[in-house]
Motif scaffolding. Structure first.
Motif, short mmCIF file in Angstrom:
data_model
loop_
_atom_site.label_atom_id
_atom_site.label_comp_id
_atom_site.label_asym_id
_atom_site.label_seq_id
_atom_site.Cartn_x
_atom_site.Cartn_y
_atom_site.Cartn_z
N PHE A 69 3.26 7.55 -6.16
CA PHE A 69 2.93 7.58 -4.73
C PHE A 69 3.09 6.19 -4.13
CE2 PHE A 69 1.03 11.71 -4.91
CZ PHE A 69 0.32 11.79 -6.10
N SER A 70 3.37 6.18 -2.83
CA SER A 70 3.20 4.94 -2.09
C SER A 70 2.51 5.24 -0.77
CB SER A 70 4.53 4.22 -1.84
OG SER A 70 5.22 4.83 -0.77
N TYR A 71 1.73 4.29 -0.33
CA TYR A 71 1.02 4.36 0.94
C TYR A 71 1.37 3.13 1.74
CZ TYR A 71 -2.17 8.30 0.31
OH TYR A 71 -2.71 9.56 0.18
N ASN A 72 1.54 3.32 3.03
CA ASN A 72 1.71 2.19 3.92
C ASN A 72 0.64 2.25 4.99
OD1 ASN A 72 3.15 1.01 6.63
ND2 ASN A 72 3.68 -0.13 4.81
N LYS B 5 -6.41 -0.08 4.07
CA LYS B 5 -5.14 -0.54 3.49
C LYS B 5 -5.33 -1.44 2.28
CE LYS B 5 -3.94 -4.71 6.06
NZ LYS B 5 -2.91 -5.34 6.93
N ALA B 6 -6.56 -1.81 1.97
CA ALA B 6 -6.80 -2.63 0.79
C ALA B 6 -7.16 -1.80 -0.44
CB ALA B 6 -7.92 -3.63 1.07
N ALA C 182 -1.50 8.48 -20.21
CA ALA C 182 -0.51 7.47 -19.82
C ALA C 182 -1.27 6.24 -19.35
CB ALA C 182 0.39 7.99 -18.69
N VAL C 183 -0.49 5.23 -18.99
CA VAL C 183 -1.09 4.07 -18.32
C VAL C 183 -0.71 4.15 -16.85
CG1 VAL C 183 -1.27 1.56 -18.20
CG2 VAL C 183 -0.89 2.68 -20.41
N TYR C 184 -1.68 4.05 -16.00
CA TYR C 184 -1.47 4.16 -14.56
C TYR C 184 -1.65 2.77 -13.95
CZ TYR C 184 -1.63 9.15 -15.31
OH TYR C 184 -1.35 10.42 -15.75
N PHE C 185 -0.63 2.35 -13.22
CA PHE C 185 -0.65 1.03 -12.60
C PHE C 185 -0.72 1.18 -11.09
CE2 PHE C 185 -0.02 -1.92 -15.98
CZ PHE C 185 0.72 -1.26 -16.94
N CYS C 186 -1.62 0.42 -10.52
CA CYS C 186 -1.67 0.25 -9.09
C CYS C 186 -0.87 -1.00 -8.74
CB CYS C 186 -3.13 0.09 -8.65
SG CYS C 186 -3.37 -0.19 -6.90
N ALA C 187 -0.24 -1.02 -7.58
CA ALA C 187 0.53 -2.18 -7.16
C ALA C 187 0.50 -2.28 -5.65
CB ALA C 187 1.97 -2.09 -7.66
N SER C 188 0.82 -3.45 -5.14
CA SER C 188 0.95 -3.61 -3.69
C SER C 188 2.18 -4.46 -3.40
CB SER C 188 -0.30 -4.25 -3.09
OG SER C 188 -0.41 -5.61 -3.49
N SER C 189 2.69 -4.32 -2.18
CA SER C 189 3.89 -5.04 -1.77
C SER C 189 3.72 -5.64 -0.39
CB SER C 189 5.10 -4.10 -1.69
OG SER C 189 5.63 -3.80 -2.94
N PRO C 190 4.25 -6.85 -0.22
CA PRO C 190 4.32 -7.40 1.14
C PRO C 190 5.46 -6.73 1.89
CG PRO C 190 5.34 -8.90 -0.42
CD PRO C 190 4.81 -7.75 -1.22
N MET D 88 0.83 0.06 -0.76
CA MET D 88 0.26 0.17 -2.10
C MET D 88 0.90 1.34 -2.81
SD MET D 88 -3.76 -0.78 -1.54
CE MET D 88 -4.08 -0.95 -3.30
N TYR D 89 0.87 1.26 -4.15
CA TYR D 89 1.56 2.25 -4.98
C TYR D 89 0.70 2.65 -6.18
CZ TYR D 89 5.65 -0.22 -2.96
OH TYR D 89 6.56 -0.82 -2.13
N TRP D 90 1.04 3.82 -6.70
CA TRP D 90 0.66 4.19 -8.05
C TRP D 90 1.95 4.42 -8.85
CZ3 TRP D 90 -3.75 3.33 -10.26
CH2 TRP D 90 -4.93 3.34 -9.49
N TYR D 91 2.03 3.73 -9.99
CA TYR D 91 3.10 3.94 -10.94
C TYR D 91 2.49 4.48 -12.23
CZ TYR D 91 6.55 1.22 -8.25
OH TYR D 91 7.43 0.77 -7.30
#
Lengths: 113, 116
Positions: free
Chosen positions: A47-50, A71-72, A87-95, A32-35
């Motif tokens: 940031f990114s978290y694994n 992790k969710a 600002a605009v803060y986006f959360c994201a996730s990656s496989p 997961m990330y914050w952009y």
């Protein structure tokens, strides 16, 4: 069902306050990330978290503290808010093994007054 | 250093006309490339991606993109633009540093306006 959801969608607050943004993904992704998207629409990773472990901290001021209880979920807490944090803060996730392909939430527009 | 350049800040096309949005990247290895679209007040939606194989990739909403290694480009195209395509378009490269240190590096975006 919303894949990546973040709350709140809008946040207006005064300088010096502390605020949190919450993010949840139901895609089963480990990462997961914050952009952050600034006023000129430029997007940059914060940031990114694994699997709950901090992997990337992209020279973000330590007033910003991410927390991943599982992790969710990946939350972002911001202390002593400044005007420049607007600002605009986006959360994201990656496989896994997908080249950082990211699924984004709807964003949280933070306005510091 | 990895980077993405979108030379066009703002493009206006007429509805029904063709569209090409330019994207150039700088990356040392074989890149993972993406195009995202952001409608006003919305999050980012993935249009298409290139990982390997066929250099012409098809995406959603009738978009396609072509990877050209010799030109370090990954331009987005659509043969006939619809008014609903008006949005901000972002090209991105997946920066992979082994393990889980993956992130997207974005270009500065191209704002597409569609004239009736």
């Amino acid at each position: 069902d919303t894949a990546v959801s973040q709350t709140p969608k809008y946040l207006v607050t005064q300088m010096g306050n502390d605020k949190s943004i919450k993010c949840e993904q139901n895609l089963g992704h480990d990462t997961m990330y914050w952009y952050k998207q600034d006023s000129k629409k430029f997007l940059k990773i914060m940031f990114s978290y694994n699997n709950k472990e901090l992997i990337i901290n992209e020279t973000v001021p330590n007033r910003f503290s991410p927390k991943s209880p599982d992790k969710a979920h990946l939350n972002l807490h911001i202390n002593s808010l400044e005007l420049g944090d607007s600002a605009v803060y986006f959360c994201a996730s990656s496989p896994p093994a997908r080249g950082a392909e990211a699924f984004f939430g709807q964003g949280t527009r933070l306005t510091v007054v | 250093a990895q980077s993405v350049t979108q030379p066009d800040i703002h493009i206006t096309v007429s509805e029904g006309a063709s569209l090409e949005l330019r994207c150039n990247y700088s990356y040392g290895a074989t890149p993972y490339l993406f195009w995202y679209v952001q409608s006003p007040g919305q999050g980012l939606q993935l249009l298409l991606k290139y990982f390997s194989g066929d250099t012409l990739v098809q995406g959603i909403k009738g978009f396609e993109a072509e990877f050209k290694r010799s030109q370090s480009s990954f331009n987005l195209r659509k043969p006939s633009v619809h008014w609903s395509d008006a949005a901000e378009y972002f090209c991105a490269v997946g920066a992979i540093d082994g393990g889980a240190t993956n992130k997207l590096i974005f270009g500065t975006g191209t704002l597409l306006a569609v004239q009736p």
